[in-house]
Design an enzyme around this catalytic site. Structure first.
Site, mmCIF file in Angstrom:
data_model
loop_
_atom_site.group_PDB
_atom_site.id
_atom_site.type_symbol
_atom_site.label_atom_id
_atom_site.label_comp_id
_atom_site.label_asym_id
_atom_site.label_seq_id
_atom_site.Cartn_x
_atom_site.Cartn_y
_atom_site.Cartn_z
ATOM 1 N N THR A 158 0.875 -1.190 0.000
ATOM 2 C CA THR A 158 0.000 0.000 0.000
ATOM 3 C C THR A 158 0.903 1.229 0.000
ATOM 4 O O THR A 158 1.367 1.652 -1.049
ATOM 5 C CB THR A 158 -0.965 -0.018 1.200
ATOM 6 O OG1 THR A 158 -0.238 -0.270 2.412
ATOM 7 C CG2 THR A 158 -2.031 -1.098 1.008
ATOM 8 N N LYS A 184 3.880 -7.102 4.025
ATOM 9 C CA LYS A 184 3.667 -5.691 3.726
ATOM 10 C C LYS A 184 3.380 -4.982 5.036
ATOM 11 O O LYS A 184 2.825 -5.549 5.980
ATOM 12 C CB LYS A 184 2.530 -5.493 2.723
ATOM 13 C CG LYS A 184 1.134 -5.876 3.204
ATOM 14 C CD LYS A 184 0.396 -4.851 4.041
ATOM 15 C CE LYS A 184 0.353 -3.500 3.357
ATOM 16 N NZ LYS A 184 -0.323 -2.498 4.257
ATOM 17 N N THR A 195 0.790 -7.158 13.214
ATOM 18 C CA THR A 195 0.828 -5.740 12.832
ATOM 19 C C THR A 195 1.127 -5.505 11.365
ATOM 20 O O THR A 195 1.878 -4.603 11.023
ATOM 21 C CB THR A 195 1.832 -4.963 13.705
ATOM 22 O OG1 THR A 195 3.125 -5.532 13.572
ATOM 23 C CG2 THR A 195 1.420 -4.988 15.145
ATOM 24 N N GLU A 281 6.141 4.638 7.333
ATOM 25 C CA GLU A 281 5.718 5.777 6.511
ATOM 26 C C GLU A 281 6.536 7.029 6.841
ATOM 27 O O GLU A 281 6.551 7.497 7.978
ATOM 28 C CB GLU A 281 4.221 6.041 6.716
ATOM 29 C CG GLU A 281 3.367 4.950 6.088
ATOM 30 C CD GLU A 281 1.902 5.083 6.400
ATOM 31 O OE1 GLU A 281 1.100 4.498 5.653
ATOM 32 O OE2 GLU A 281 1.547 5.756 7.388
ATOM 33 N N ASN A 403 -0.329 10.486 5.756
ATOM 34 C CA ASN A 403 -1.574 10.082 6.402
ATOM 35 C C ASN A 403 -2.637 11.172 6.376
ATOM 36 O O ASN A 403 -3.819 10.867 6.562
ATOM 37 C CB ASN A 403 -1.282 9.617 7.828
ATOM 38 C CG ASN A 403 -0.667 8.235 7.835
ATOM 39 O OD1 ASN A 403 -1.369 7.245 7.641
ATOM 40 N ND2 ASN A 403 0.643 8.176 7.998
ATOM 41 N N THR A 408 -7.425 10.324 -0.095
ATOM 42 C CA THR A 408 -7.606 11.190 -1.289
ATOM 43 C C THR A 408 -6.368 11.248 -2.161
ATOM 44 O O THR A 408 -6.430 11.771 -3.259
ATOM 45 C CB THR A 408 -7.988 12.608 -0.841
ATOM 46 O OG1 THR A 408 -6.999 13.090 0.078
ATOM 47 C CG2 THR A 408 -9.328 12.598 -0.141
#
Length: 408
Positions: A158, A184, A195, A281, A403, A408
Site C-alpha cells: 500500500t 507488507k 501488525t 511511513e 496520512n 484522497t
C-alpha cells in the site's frame, strides 16, 4: 542463537520452498496501475497456522480466513490491496466469502482450503466486478519462479516503498529444508499481533500444533516488537503454510533439529519485522532499542516497546538530537518496576547516562552518529536477567503528509 544453524538464501522468495507458486496482477482496486490482487498456491494440502490482529474491529476477510484455518490445512491464500474490506457490514462479509469461493473455483481447490486477506482503505466496499475479473485471470499469472514472487510482493503493498521478503535454508537430519516469507507494512504498525500482512512458506514436514506454537513464539519476539505509529490495523494477519515436500522426519519440539528449525523460522520473521520498521511511513531511520538487566523478559519487552514507540524519542532521532531525557522518561512510564538510580543508556557506542546520572559526551560525535540511517539505543537497568529488543522508526514530516491524504 547462532546464525550458523541456518543459511540465508540470496535471491530466495516465497516460491523457493518446494510446492509453492505465486503471482499478482492489477485488477483496478488501486487508482494507479500497480498490482492489487495476488495469490499463493500450494500444490498439495499444506499444514497451516496463523495469528491475527488484536483490534476489536476485525475486517471481514479475517472471519473467513479463521474458518478456513479451522482445519489446520490450506491450499491457497488470496490477497488484495487498495481496499481493507473492514467495517463494511454484511455486504463486506458476503464479498469476502465470494472472494474465497471465486478464488477456489479458479484455482481448482476447495473453498475451505483458501484464506483471504485484504489491506487498504477502511469503510469502503470492494469493487467486486473488478475482483471477479482479476480472480479469473490470476491462475495464469502464478509461477514458481522469481517473477511470480515479485508480482505477489508488489501486489500486497500500500504505502510501502519497498517489498519485504526473506528466505533461509536449514538442515533437518540429512534433508535441506527451506523457509521463506513476504510481508507488507508501513503504517498502522503497532503490537500486539503481527501488525501487518505476512505470508510464510516452508517445505518442512511439521505438525499443525507445532507450527502454530512456533509461529506464536516467533511473533512475540519479532512482529510484536515493532511499532511505527502506535496504531494496530483491523486487518493484520500472519499466515504460515508448510507443504511437507522436503520429506524430512516430522518436526516437533522433541526433534533433535527443532532448535535449528525454530532459529531459521524466527530469522525470517525478524528480517521481515525489521524491514517493516525500516520502511515506516516517511521514515528516514531504523531505531533499535535493546534493553537488558530488567527484572524479567516481560518487563524488558514493555520498556523496549515504550521507548521505541515514544513520539518524542522518534522525533529526537529524526532531528539527530541526543536528547537522552526523552529515553529515560519513556523507561519510567513503561509500567514496570525499575530501580531509578541504576540505569545506563547509550546511543550506539556513545554513553550518555550512567547510574542514572549524565555522562559528558561529544555532541558533534553524537550528531554524526544520529545522522546515520540506523540508531541503536541500549538501556541497561541492572535489576535482573530480563532482556528484549524492539524496532521502530523516526517520526517525520512525511508521516503526517502521507496520512493526512491517505484516502484522497
Amino acid at each position: 542463537m547462532s546464525e550458523k544453524l541456518y543459511t540465508v538464501v540470496e535471491g530466495g522468495s516465497i516460491t523457493t520452498p518446494r510446492g509453492f507458486t505465486s503471482g499478482g496482477l492489477h485488477c483496478g482496486l488501486k487508482k494507479t496501475d500497480r498490482n492489487d490482487l495476488a495469490a499463493i498456491l500450494c500444490e498439495v494440502p499444506a499444514t497451516a497456522a496463523a495469528v491475527y490482529t488484536t483490534n476489536l474491529f476485525q475486517a471481514a476477510p479475517l472471519k473467513v480466513s479463521r474458518e478456513s484455518l479451522g482445519s489446520g490445512v490450506l491450499r491457497a491464500v488470496v490477497v488484495n490491496s487498495g481496499n481493507a474490506n473492514a467495517c463494511t457490514g454484511e455486504q463486506g462479509e458476503a464479498d469476502a466469502y465470494e472472494m474465497r469461493a471465486a478464488a477456489a473455483r479458479y484455482l481448482g481447490v476447495s473453498e475451505d482450503d483458501v484464506a483471504v486477506a485484504s489491506t487498504g482503505v477502511i469503510g469502503e466496499l470492494l469493487k467486486m466486478d473488478r475482483v471477479r475479473d482479476g480472480l479469473a485471470a490470476l491462475p495464469a499469472k502464478l509461477s514458481g519462479d522469481a517473477d511470480g514472487a515479485e508480482e505477489f510482493c508488489q501486489a500486497i503493498l500500500t504505502t510501502d516503498l519497498v517489498k519485504k521478503e526473506c528466505c533461509v535454508k536449514v538442515r533437518i537430519g540429512d534433508t535441506e529444508v527451506l523457509i521463506a516469507g513476504a510481508a507488507k507494512g508501513s503504517g498502522m504498525i503497532h503490537p500486539n499481533m503481527a501488525t501487518m500482512l505476512g505470508f510464510m512458506t516452508t517445505d518442512a514436514v511439521i505438525g499443525q500444533e507445532a507450527l502454530q506454537t512456533m509461529l506464536r513464539k516467533a511473533t512475540d519476539t519479532t512482529f510484536n516488537m515493532i511499532t511505527v505509529d502506535g496504531d494496530t490495523s483491523t486487518n493484520d494477519m500472519l499466515v504460515s503454510m508448510a507443504s511437507g515436500l522436503a520429506g524430512n522426519e516430522e518436526l516437533d519440539q522433541r526433534h533433535a533439529d527443532w532448535e535449528a528449525f525454530e532459529a531459521a523460522f524466527t530469522h525470517v520473521c525478524r528480517h521481515l519485522a525489521m524491514a517493516i520498521a525500516r520502511d515506516g511511513e516517511g521514515a528516514t531511520h531504523l531505531i533499535e532499542v535493546r534493553v537488558s538487566g530488567a527484572t524479567d523478559e516481560a518487563a524488558a519487552r514493555a520498556i523496549a516497546k515504550t521507548v521505541v514507540g515514544s513520539s518524542l524519542v522518534k522525533s529526537a532521532i529524526f532531528g539527530a538530537d541526543a536528547n537522552w531525557g526523552r529515553i529515560i522518561a519513556a523507561v519510567g512510564r513503561a509500567g514496570v518496576p525499575v530501580t531509578v538510580d541504576k540505569v545506563d543508556i547509550s546511543l550506539g557506542n556513545i554513553e550518555v547516562l550512567r547510574q542514572s546520572k549524565p555522562v559528558v559526551f561529544d555532541e558533534a560525535e553524537a550528531l554524526a552518529y544520529l545522522q546515520g540511517d540506523t540508531t541503536l539505543i541500549t538501556v541497561n537497568l541492572a535489576d535482573g536477567e530480563g532482556s528484549a529488543i524492539a524496532w521502530g522508526c523516526d517520526l517525520t514530516y512525511d508521516y503526517v503528509r502521507i496520512n493526512a491524504a491517505y484516502r484522497t
